[in-house]
Design a protein around this motif. Structure first.
Motif, PDB file in Angstrom:
ATOM      1  N   CYS A  14      -2.049 -25.608  25.788  1.00  0.00           N
ATOM      2  CA  CYS A  14      -3.508 -25.636  25.944  1.00  0.00           C
ATOM      3  C   CYS A  14      -4.183 -24.612  25.038  1.00  0.00           C
ATOM      4  O   CYS A  14      -5.194 -24.914  24.391  1.00  0.00           O
ATOM      5  N   SER A  15      -3.632 -23.410  24.967  1.00  0.00           N
ATOM      6  CA  SER A  15      -4.236 -22.390  24.106  1.00  0.00           C
ATOM      7  C   SER A  15      -4.159 -22.804  22.644  1.00  0.00           C
ATOM      8  O   SER A  15      -5.073 -22.538  21.864  1.00  0.00           O
ATOM      9  N   PHE A  18      -7.000 -25.129  21.560  1.00  0.00           N
ATOM     10  CA  PHE A  18      -8.221 -24.377  21.242  1.00  0.00           C
ATOM     11  C   PHE A  18      -8.097 -23.682  19.886  1.00  0.00           C
ATOM     12  O   PHE A  18      -9.023 -23.729  19.071  1.00  0.00           O
ATOM     13  N   ILE A  44     -14.650 -20.516  20.068  1.00  0.00           N
ATOM     14  CA  ILE A  44     -13.535 -21.374  20.498  1.00  0.00           C
ATOM     15  C   ILE A  44     -12.287 -20.531  20.746  1.00  0.00           C
ATOM     16  O   ILE A  44     -11.566 -20.736  21.732  1.00  0.00           O
ATOM     17  N   PHE A  46     -12.064 -17.573  21.781  1.00  0.00           N
ATOM     18  CA  PHE A  46     -12.163 -16.845  23.051  1.00  0.00           C
ATOM     19  C   PHE A  46     -11.417 -17.581  24.163  1.00  0.00           C
ATOM     20  O   PHE A  46     -10.679 -16.978  24.936  1.00  0.00           O
ATOM     21  N   PHE A  47     -11.584 -18.893  24.202  1.00  0.00           N
ATOM     22  CA  PHE A  47     -10.917 -19.682  25.243  1.00  0.00           C
ATOM     23  C   PHE A  47      -9.407 -19.739  25.003  1.00  0.00           C
ATOM     24  O   PHE A  47      -8.621 -19.799  25.943  1.00  0.00           O
ATOM     25  N   GLU A  48      -9.020 -19.693  23.737  1.00  0.00           N
ATOM     26  CA  GLU A  48      -7.588 -19.632  23.414  1.00  0.00           C
ATOM     27  C   GLU A  48      -6.987 -18.364  24.007  1.00  0.00           C
ATOM     28  O   GLU A  48      -5.921 -18.395  24.612  1.00  0.00           O
ATOM     29  N   LEU A  50      -8.049 -16.656  26.549  1.00  0.00           N
ATOM     30  CA  LEU A  50      -8.034 -16.731  28.015  1.00  0.00           C
ATOM     31  C   LEU A  50      -6.775 -17.423  28.529  1.00  0.00           C
ATOM     32  O   LEU A  50      -6.383 -17.211  29.686  1.00  0.00           O
ATOM     33  N   LEU A  51      -6.154 -18.236  27.694  1.00  0.00           N
ATOM     34  CA  LEU A  51      -4.918 -18.921  28.084  1.00  0.00           C
ATOM     35  C   LEU A  51      -3.677 -18.244  27.503  1.00  0.00           C
ATOM     36  O   LEU A  51      -2.647 -18.163  28.159  1.00  0.00           O
TER      37      LEU A  51
END
Length: 113
Positions: A14-15, A18, A44, A46-48, A50-51
């Motif tokens: 998932c990361s 992103f 974008i 940033f969300f990577e 977070l994972l």
């Protein structure tokens, strides 16, 4: 953490989706100004993070740091191969696959005990 062995690769996939969009998604929109592209890519990414950070923290309970990196590289290549073909419309050639295959062999060697 008994679930870390399976959840870590899932979070890494998932990361990577992103991050691949952050790094390469703008190639489809070359007319957009570079400063704007950089800001969007940071958003974008940033969300990577977070994972990715939790994946590596959790994964370190069952994988060594070199194993995490090897796993990450294989996942990155698989995600990128799909992205390049499906999103950018740039099919991979035999030499790309051969190079990726060599990286896969390298990752396999990292997991040997």
């Amino acid at each position: 953490m008994p679930y870390a062995r399976l959840l870590t690769p899932l979070l890494l996939v998932c990361s990577n989706v992103f991050m691949t969009f952050a790094w390469y998604g703008h190639l489809k929109y070359r007319s957009v100004a570079l400063p704007k592209v950089i800001l969007i890519s940071w958003g974008i990414a940033f969300f990577e993070y977070l994972l990715m950070v939790p994946a590596n923290r959790m994964g370190s309970t069952v994988y060594s740091a070199p194993q995490l990196k090897g796993l990450q590289e294989v996942i990155t290549l698989l995600v990128f191969a799909g992205f390049s073909t499906l999103y950018l419309g740039q099919a991979l050639k035999w030499n790309h696959w051969a190079g990726f295959g060599l990286i896969l062999v390298a990752a396999w060697l990292i997991f040997l005990e």
